[in-house]
Design a protein around this motif. Structure first.
Motif, PDB file in Angstrom:
ATOM      1  N   ARG A 145     -69.364  37.070   7.591  1.00 12.37           N
ATOM      2  CA  ARG A 145     -68.368  36.222   6.615  1.00 12.37           C
ATOM      3  C   ARG A 145     -67.964  34.980   7.579  1.00 12.37           C
ATOM      4  NH1 ARG A 145     -65.193  37.027   2.169  1.00 12.37           N
ATOM      5  NH2 ARG A 145     -66.376  39.069   1.785  1.00 12.37           N
ATOM      6  N   ALA A 146     -68.335  33.828   6.797  1.00 11.25           N
ATOM      7  CA  ALA A 146     -67.891  32.668   7.689  1.00 11.25           C
ATOM      8  C   ALA A 146     -66.509  32.602   8.093  1.00 11.25           C
ATOM      9  CB  ALA A 146     -68.239  31.371   6.636  1.00 11.25           C
ATOM     10  N   VAL A 147     -66.471  32.185   9.388  1.00 10.23           N
ATOM     11  CA  VAL A 147     -64.823  32.307   9.861  1.00 10.23           C
ATOM     12  C   VAL A 147     -63.858  31.489   8.999  1.00 10.23           C
ATOM     13  CG1 VAL A 147     -63.438  31.441  11.669  1.00 10.23           C
ATOM     14  CG2 VAL A 147     -65.619  32.541  12.400  1.00 10.23           C
ATOM     15  N   ALA A 148     -64.306  30.251   8.470  1.00 11.93           N
ATOM     16  CA  ALA A 148     -63.378  29.663   7.510  1.00 11.93           C
ATOM     17  C   ALA A 148     -63.060  30.643   6.215  1.00 11.93           C
ATOM     18  CB  ALA A 148     -64.147  28.158   6.938  1.00 11.93           C
ATOM     19  N   GLU A 149     -63.946  31.348   5.791  1.00 14.05           N
ATOM     20  CA  GLU A 149     -63.521  32.264   4.494  1.00 14.05           C
ATOM     21  C   GLU A 149     -62.540  33.338   5.069  1.00 14.05           C
ATOM     22  OE1 GLU A 149     -66.889  33.872   2.323  1.00 14.05           O
ATOM     23  OE2 GLU A 149     -68.049  32.055   3.066  1.00 14.05           O
ATOM     24  N   VAL A 206     -60.317  33.051   7.536  1.00 15.36           N
ATOM     25  CA  VAL A 206     -59.076  32.632   7.818  1.00 15.36           C
ATOM     26  C   VAL A 206     -58.575  32.154   6.385  1.00 15.36           C
ATOM     27  CG1 VAL A 206     -58.290  30.101   8.240  1.00 15.36           C
ATOM     28  CG2 VAL A 206     -59.723  31.324   9.952  1.00 15.36           C
ATOM     29  N   ALA A 207     -59.234  31.543   5.404  1.00 13.31           N
ATOM     30  CA  ALA A 207     -58.811  31.444   4.222  1.00 13.31           C
ATOM     31  C   ALA A 207     -57.944  32.710   3.619  1.00 13.31           C
ATOM     32  CB  ALA A 207     -59.783  30.823   3.168  1.00 13.31           C
ATOM     33  N   VAL A 208     -58.678  33.932   3.791  1.00 13.61           N
ATOM     34  CA  VAL A 208     -57.776  35.022   3.239  1.00 13.61           C
ATOM     35  C   VAL A 208     -56.752  35.478   3.866  1.00 13.61           C
ATOM     36  CG1 VAL A 208     -58.469  37.648   3.359  1.00 13.61           C
ATOM     37  CG2 VAL A 208     -60.440  36.213   2.612  1.00 13.61           C
ATOM     38  N   MET A 209     -56.654  35.158   5.196  1.00 18.57           N
ATOM     39  CA  MET A 209     -55.336  35.515   5.775  1.00 18.57           C
ATOM     40  C   MET A 209     -54.287  34.555   5.530  1.00 18.57           C
ATOM     41  SD  MET A 209     -55.948  37.802   7.833  1.00 18.57           S
ATOM     42  CE  MET A 209     -57.333  38.404   6.851  1.00 18.57           C
ATOM     43  N   ARG A 210     -54.675  33.317   5.151  1.00 20.15           N
ATOM     44  CA  ARG A 210     -53.635  32.300   4.589  1.00 20.15           C
ATOM     45  C   ARG A 210     -53.506  32.671   3.168  1.00 20.15           C
ATOM     46  NH1 ARG A 210     -56.020  27.412   8.071  1.00 20.15           N
ATOM     47  NH2 ARG A 210     -54.732  27.781   9.680  1.00 20.15           N
ATOM     48  N   LYS A 211     -54.351  33.002   2.476  1.00 21.07           N
ATOM     49  CA  LYS A 211     -54.058  33.421   0.932  1.00 21.07           C
ATOM     50  C   LYS A 211     -53.045  34.758   1.173  1.00 21.07           C
ATOM     51  CE  LYS A 211     -54.300  34.125  -3.466  1.00 21.07           C
ATOM     52  NZ  LYS A 211     -53.529  33.252  -4.506  1.00 21.07           N
ATOM     53  N   ALA A 212     -53.086  35.643   2.022  1.00 22.72           N
ATOM     54  CA  ALA A 212     -52.133  36.849   2.296  1.00 22.72           C
ATOM     55  C   ALA A 212     -50.748  36.288   2.671  1.00 22.72           C
ATOM     56  CB  ALA A 212     -52.615  37.796   3.263  1.00 22.72           C
ATOM     57  N   ALA A 213     -50.830  35.209   3.398  1.00 23.24           N
ATOM     58  CA  ALA A 213     -49.476  34.695   3.895  1.00 23.24           C
ATOM     59  C   ALA A 213     -48.672  34.172   2.513  1.00 23.24           C
ATOM     60  CB  ALA A 213     -49.746  33.699   4.961  1.00 23.24           C
ATOM     61  N   SER A 214     -49.410  33.463   1.704  1.00 24.05           N
ATOM     62  CA  SER A 214     -48.976  32.750   0.674  1.00 24.05           C
ATOM     63  C   SER A 214     -48.591  33.847  -0.372  1.00 24.05           C
ATOM     64  CB  SER A 214     -50.151  32.037  -0.271  1.00 24.05           C
ATOM     65  OG  SER A 214     -49.541  31.367  -1.340  1.00 24.05           O
ATOM     66  N   GLY A 222     -63.152  39.304  12.540  1.00 22.44           N
ATOM     67  CA  GLY A 222     -64.255  40.117  11.973  1.00 22.44           C
ATOM     68  C   GLY A 222     -64.522  41.576  12.062  1.00 22.44           C
ATOM     69  N   ASN A 223     -63.551  42.398  12.344  1.00 23.27           N
ATOM     70  CA  ASN A 223     -63.687  43.672  12.364  1.00 23.27           C
ATOM     71  C   ASN A 223     -63.249  44.475  11.202  1.00 23.27           C
ATOM     72  OD1 ASN A 223     -64.129  43.939  15.501  1.00 23.27           O
ATOM     73  ND2 ASN A 223     -62.326  42.716  15.219  1.00 23.27           N
ATOM     74  N   PRO A 224     -63.986  45.504  10.649  1.00 27.34           N
ATOM     75  CA  PRO A 224     -63.371  46.487  10.020  1.00 27.34           C
ATOM     76  C   PRO A 224     -62.316  47.281  10.287  1.00 27.34           C
ATOM     77  CG  PRO A 224     -65.502  47.443  10.584  1.00 27.34           C
ATOM     78  CD  PRO A 224     -65.026  46.139  11.313  1.00 27.34           C
ATOM     79  N   VAL A 225     -61.122  47.592   9.544  1.00 26.62           N
ATOM     80  CA  VAL A 225     -59.843  48.001  10.032  1.00 26.62           C
ATOM     81  C   VAL A 225     -59.481  49.325   9.156  1.00 26.62           C
ATOM     82  CG1 VAL A 225     -57.505  47.759  10.143  1.00 26.62           C
ATOM     83  CG2 VAL A 225     -58.980  45.855  10.674  1.00 26.62           C
ATOM     84  N   LEU A 226     -58.993  50.464  10.012  1.00 22.52           N
ATOM     85  CA  LEU A 226     -58.465  51.625   9.475  1.00 22.52           C
ATOM     86  C   LEU A 226     -57.104  51.550   9.796  1.00 22.52           C
ATOM     87  CD1 LEU A 226     -61.212  54.086  10.671  1.00 22.52           C
ATOM     88  CD2 LEU A 226     -60.811  53.359   8.212  1.00 22.52           C
ATOM     89  N   PHE A 227     -56.257  51.512   9.038  1.00 25.41           N
ATOM     90  CA  PHE A 227     -54.864  51.094   9.036  1.00 25.41           C
ATOM     91  C   PHE A 227     -53.995  52.455   8.673  1.00 25.41           C
ATOM     92  CE2 PHE A 227     -50.981  49.400   6.638  1.00 25.41           C
ATOM     93  CZ  PHE A 227     -50.090  49.501   7.569  1.00 25.41           C
ATOM     94  N   LYS A 228     -53.566  53.029   9.832  1.00 20.90           N
ATOM     95  CA  LYS A 228     -52.554  54.055   9.419  1.00 20.90           C
ATOM     96  C   LYS A 228     -51.181  53.777   9.623  1.00 20.90           C
ATOM     97  CE  LYS A 228     -51.138  58.606  11.428  1.00 20.90           C
ATOM     98  NZ  LYS A 228     -49.718  57.950  11.224  1.00 20.90           N
ATOM     99  N   PRO A 229     -50.429  53.578   8.804  1.00 15.89           N
ATOM    100  CA  PRO A 229     -48.953  53.415   9.040  1.00 15.89           C
ATOM    101  C   PRO A 229     -48.155  54.391   9.388  1.00 15.89           C
ATOM    102  CG  PRO A 229     -49.220  53.493   6.653  1.00 15.89           C
ATOM    103  CD  PRO A 229     -50.760  53.680   7.224  1.00 15.89           C
ATOM    104  N   GLY A 237     -58.456  38.796  -0.868  1.00 16.44           N
ATOM    105  CA  GLY A 237     -59.737  38.792  -0.749  1.00 16.44           C
ATOM    106  C   GLY A 237     -60.393  39.549   0.541  1.00 16.44           C
ATOM    107  N   VAL A 238     -59.551  40.333   1.106  1.00 22.80           N
ATOM    108  CA  VAL A 238     -60.126  41.513   2.001  1.00 22.80           C
ATOM    109  C   VAL A 238     -60.779  42.532   1.273  1.00 22.80           C
ATOM    110  CG1 VAL A 238     -59.869  43.106   3.737  1.00 22.80           C
ATOM    111  CG2 VAL A 238     -58.382  41.133   3.691  1.00 22.80           C
ATOM    112  N   PRO A 239     -62.631  42.719   1.452  1.00 21.17           N
ATOM    113  CA  PRO A 239     -63.137  43.644   0.567  1.00 21.17           C
ATOM    114  C   PRO A 239     -62.660  45.006   0.724  1.00 21.17           C
ATOM    115  CG  PRO A 239     -64.693  42.186   1.485  1.00 21.17           C
ATOM    116  CD  PRO A 239     -63.126  41.931   2.484  1.00 21.17           C
ATOM    117  N   ALA A 240     -62.956  45.894  -0.294  1.00 22.07           N
ATOM    118  CA  ALA A 240     -62.569  47.331  -0.188  1.00 22.07           C
ATOM    119  C   ALA A 240     -63.602  47.851   0.792  1.00 22.07           C
ATOM    120  CB  ALA A 240     -63.129  47.871  -1.413  1.00 22.07           C
ATOM    121  N   GLY A 241     -63.138  48.730   1.871  1.00 22.90           N
ATOM    122  CA  GLY A 241     -63.940  48.985   2.879  1.00 22.90           C
ATOM    123  C   GLY A 241     -63.700  48.392   4.167  1.00 22.90           C
TER     124      GLY A 241
END
Length: 993
Positions: free
Chosen positions: A563-567, A569-577, A670-677, A696-700
């Motif tokens: 996935r393009a770096v710009a995309e 990055v945009a997902v992270m900024r959308k999450a911040a918003s 660019g890594n897939p993440v398994l997040f254990k809180p 916008g982070v895809p399922a999986g």
């Protein structure tokens, strides 16, 4: 009648010339050439670096205990200049080599600085001040006594301030009736005036004064004010509220208006309050006071000043990123002052105007406006500061006007902060006294009107630029924490808490986030303040589920990697918003799930936003690939590729910020993440994952994995997991490092472990420290977050000479803290996270009781799983309380005979996370910079609250491995660096690049 400013100008100039004539031939004492201070002040005005050193030395001087120390600090601050500055006739450097010489030169230095200080102070005590005040009265000048001392750090000190005020009123009430009559000073246009006036600092009447909790603040302040007002009413005496730091303005104003609407104070005839013209909202505040005064039917005094806290307020607001409530330029303040002068004089039928100024034009403006309104000369008064602007004092008295001097009374030590403010005013580039008496500017220029536009007050949504850094094309600015001095902010937070309370106990469906569903038991989250209150439920995963989760992650890895770096990055900024939109709700969930008090919950959300924005910007900097070198015929590029499946194992103490940082860094690179809180933060973890999915982070690509420690262990050892990001205890972290070092079947890489672990953090307080700041900072660093943060102060190391005094003040300050449930805005220390944590801390307390001497024990106070703060003195380096992380509000007090020993004690653990130093010794500060072995060293501030991009956070030794979170190198840990080198020379030519 409304005055036209332009029509006043001829009279302003004429009156100004008259005042200048009346004051000619005189010079303010501060600039008197006979003084030592004149040479020092002149140099300070020419050299900003010297000015900073001079004022810092003046600030530390009263706390120095012997003359040799005075000489040593003088040389530390001024170097070779010290002998010249304090008088070569004393032979400073030569004398300092002997005990007698040190005494002589130390006394000389003290004498010179004290001479300057005492010119602004009427006396060290009320008894000493009475003759000076009587002399003022006989010279035709009234007074307003200010008892020196800044904010109280404990309720004992607040009681002491109240008692000093009562004693001052009593002393003045006995002394003043015998003085000669002075009709000009004893009556105005509205009636008789008391001879006695006391100016009061509200912050000194309540050690926990806080705009986040107006109700508790009012109750505490009013309880201490009522005896003062009762006495003032019988003497009689007038009582004026001083205005203080910007974030307490609204609170002080509301206390004033509420208290003087109480019976019997509604008819108290001599109440007053100071207002600051450098505030953008003061015009509105005056209008509020006028309307209130009409309703009350009893006039009040409004003391209009330009303001003495501009420098400190401006810095604090900029640091926090808050919209500035102050005018940025002196001309704007002057213009606002003149506008307010006209308003107050126009309304003098319902108030008593008092004008605090040392500015010739401002004095002339008051005179001209009053003249145009045909007011009697006793309808207003001028107020000036004792020891300042003597020529103008003379001019106004000579003109037959009522003049009142603001007269500080008190010991030199608390007087230093006051003195430094006075010196800042006098040496400022904008100082009128400096312009006239040092720079000798022409009278025509001094009397010219200020030229500035008055900006509109800032909206509630705007923020001022704070400290920032530039990442990529976007300038990174920290998300401002909430300004709880604003009523709308408090209402928003309270409303969110009410809304979240209605949602408690719900089941959260993991199927909304993940495709591979859990098979384990339910995880139930409870409110630590009310352990029976269910916050939420999620189903957990079992170790057997891990293989399926990893398979899903692997199946999405390539798509997300490319996935393009710009995309990304945009997902992270959308999450911040999205986080900004849900800010209050997210903070409210933390109030319930982690029992975080309001400020701490809000700060966690703000930091989470910071991490999303900062790592997005950092990733932008790495795209496109940077070229290495610029040699002809070759192209060398550095590519960053994701490492692969990443496991994030997050803690509960910062349930949003820390996982947001780790997850965002892994995802944006660019890594897939398994997040254990953490099991104790499963609800906040769910909401974080939901925001990232919505952004916008895809399922999986991101999978939310609630579960117990066994699930964490299985994630760590899985052969396909390339990176583990962990924040938690040392023991668990070291176990992960060990487990990750074992190559599993099919594992094709060395696992990388990024681990932030524990700390046994120390704050050193030396014999030059500002004890007000040190006590407050140690208490905040130890008890904030109920001591449940890896950066918390768990040891304070005190130099011998201040040990006993510090412990007493520390104990009083800790006893003054408010312990309670996080929902209550008054709460400063909430419960610990659960019964296991409570039990462990109390076990350590039993150890501490055997090892040391318990100074404060509030461990049994508070609701639910609360463990109130405990202070234990007499702890030695080998004691367990000096070596082992406790993760609770338990403070070990240690003693050092020298600064070098203090450093050895501070470094004497296996940890190296954070450390602190309170000192005003340049030598000690430099030694700490070099030798205090921690990842984050904090000097003259608390050891908690690191900000992304400004204070990248992380330690070494057994406190962690990996780059600092929130710093430039952190993101690269989740990637592989690849260098591609191409020979571009072909057939004799190479492209130009």
């Amino acid at each position: 009648m409304t005055l036209d400013p332009a029509l006043l100008e001829p009279r302003i100039r004429a009156i100004g010339e008259d005042l200048a004539s009346r004051s000619s031939g005189m010079s303010p004492g501060l600039f008197d050439s006979r003084w030592w201070s004149q040479a020092a002040i002149n140099l300070a005005m020419k050299d900003p670096a010297f000015k900073a050193q001079l004022f810092r030395f003046i600030d530390v001087l009263p706390s120095l205990h012997d003359d040799a120390q005075v000489v040593r600090l003088a040389e530390e601050y001024f170097g070779e200049m010290s002998a010249h500055l304090f008088g070569a006739q004393w032979g400073l450097k030569a004398l300092a080599s002997t005990k007698l010489g040190a005494s002589l030169s130390g006394k000389a230095i003290r004498h010179q600085v004290e001479q300057m200080a005492t010119s602004f102070i009427a006396g060290a005590s009320m008894e000493q001040a009475v003759p000076a005040l009587r002399k003022l009265w006989e010279d035709g000048r009234a007074f307003s006594v200010d008892l020196l001392g800044e904010a109280s750090v404990s309720e004992r000190e607040a009681d002491g301030y109240r008692d000093r005020c009562l004693a001052a009123l009593q002393t003045l009430g006995e002394a003043c009736p015998g003085w000669s009559p002075a009709p000009l000073l004893e009556r105005d246009h509205l009636g008789p005036l008391p001879r006695v006036q006391l100016s009061i600092k509200i912050s000194a009447l309540y050690s926990q004064l806080d705009p986040i909790d107006p109700e508790s603040s009012y109750r505490a302040v009013a309880a201490r004010l009522r005896p003062l007002l009762n006495l003032a009413g019988t003497l009689p005496a007038s009582v004026i509220f001083d205005m203080e730091q910007a974030d307490t303005k609204e609170l002080i104003l509301s206390i004033f208006m509420r208290l003087f609407m109480e019976e019997p104070y509604r008819t108290f005839p001599h109440a007053g309050i100071a207002l600051q013209a450098y505030r953008t909202d003061t015009y509105d505040d005056v209008q509020r006071l006028l309307a209130w005064s009409r309703e009350r039917l009893v006039p009040v005094t409004i003391r209009l000043v330009k303001g003495a806290y501009w420098d400190s307020d401006a810095i604090r607001y900029r640091q926090r990123g808050w919209s500035m409530p102050l005018f940025e330029h002196k001309a704007q303040t002057d213009m606002n002052y003149e506008r307010l002068v006209r308003l107050l004089l126009e309304q003098s039928a319902v108030i008593r105007p008092a004008f605090g100024t040392h500015n010739l034009r401002s004095l002339a403006v008051v005179e001209a406006a009053a003249e145009a309104l045909t007011l009697p000369p006793n309808a207003w008064e001028y107020q000036m500061i004792y020891g300042m602007a003597e020529p103008f004092q003379h001019a106004m008295s000579d003109r037959g006007r009522r003049l009142r001097l603001y007269a500080p009374v008190g010991e030199l030590l608390p007087g230093m902060a006051y003195l430094v403010r006075r010196l800042l005013e006098n040496t400022s580039n904008e100082s009128f006294l400096r312009k006239e008496y040092v720079e000798s500017q022409p009278l025509s220029l001094l009397l010219s009107p200020p030229e500035a536009a008055l900006p509109s007050p800032p909206s509630s949504m705007t923020t001022a630029p704070g400290a920032s850094s530039t990442v990529g094309a976007v300038r990174f600015v920290n998300e401002p924490v909430a300004n709880f001095s604003r009523d709308d902010v408090r209402v928003a937070m309270a409303g969110a808490i009410d809304q979240v309370r209605k949602q408690l106990g719900q089941r959260l469906e993991v199927s909304k986030l993940n495709t591979h569903l859990p098979t384990g038991a339910d995880v139930r989250s409870f409110n630590p303040a009310q352990p029976e209150q269910l916050v939420g439920i999620v189903q957990s995963y079992l170790p057997a589920d891990v293989a399926g989760l990893v398979k899903v992650a692997e199946s999405h890895a390539e798509e997300w990697k490319h996935r393009a770096v710009a995309e990304r990055v945009a997902v992270m900024r959308k999450a911040a918003s999205l986080m900004r939109e849900q800010r209050w709700e997210l903070a409210a969930w933390e109030v319930f799930e982690e029992a975080k008090p309001w400020r701490e919950a809000d700060a966690d959300v703000a930091e989470a936003i910071d991490f999303l924005e900062y790592y997005a910007g950092e990733m932008e900097q790495l795209d496109p690939p940077p070229r290495l070198g610029r040699y002809p015929g070759e192209l060398n590029e550095l590519f960053w590729s994701p490492r692969g499946v990443t496991v994030v194992i997050a803690p509960w103490n910062f349930p949003l910020a820390i996982p947001a940082g780790m997850v965002a860094a892994a995802l944006v690179s660019g890594n897939p993440v398994l997040f254990k809180p953490s099991e104790r933060a499963s609800i906040i973890g769910y909401r974080l994952a939901g925001i990232l999915r919505q952004a916008g982070v895809p399922a999986g690509v991101l999978q939310y994995v609630p579960g117990g420690p066994d699930v964490g262990r299985e994630l760590v050892i899985h052969a396909s997991v390339a990176t583990i990001a962990f924040t938690g205890s040392k023991d668990v972290g070291l176990g992960m490092v060990q487990a990750a070092a074992v190559q599993q079947a099919g594992q094709k890489f060395v696992k990388r472990v990024i681990a932030e672990m524990g700390g046994k953090n120390a704050i050193i307080v030396d014999d030059t420290a500002d004890l007000d700041e040190a006590v407050t900072g140690v208490v905040q660093s130890c008890t904030g977050y109920a001591g449940q943060k890896c950066s918390a102060c768990s040891r304070v190391i005190l130099m011998d000479s201040i040990h006993d005094a510090f412990i007493q003040r520390l104990a009083d300050a800790v006893m003054s803290l408010r312990i309670g449930a996080a929902e209550d805005p008054a709460t400063q220390v909430g419960p610990v996270i659960d019964g296991r944590a409570q039990k462990r801390i109390r076990e350590y307390l039993e150890i501490g009781r055997r090892e040391g001497r318990v100074v404060v024990d509030r461990s049994m106070e508070g609701p639910g799983y609360a463990v109130g703060p405990v202070v234990i003195a007499g702890i030695e380096p080998t004691h367990r309380l000096a070596q082992e992380e406790i993760f609770g509000p338990v403070l070990a007090v240690m003693r050092a005979s020298s600064f070098e020993q203090a450093l050895r004690l501070a470094n004497g653990t296996t940890y190296a996370l954070t450390g602190g130093l309170y000192s005003r010794s340049p030598r000690h500060i430099e030694l700490a910079r070099q030798a205090f072995d921690v990842g984050n060293l904090y000097i003259n501030r608390s050891t908690t609250g690191a900000l992304v991009g400004r204070q990248p956070f992380g330690g070494h030794r057994l406190s962690g491995i990996g780059a600092k979170a929130g710093g430039e190198e952190y993101l690269k840990q989740f990637m592989v660096a690849r260098v591609v080198s191409e020979q571009t020379l072909r057939r004799g030519f190479a492209p130009t690049l």
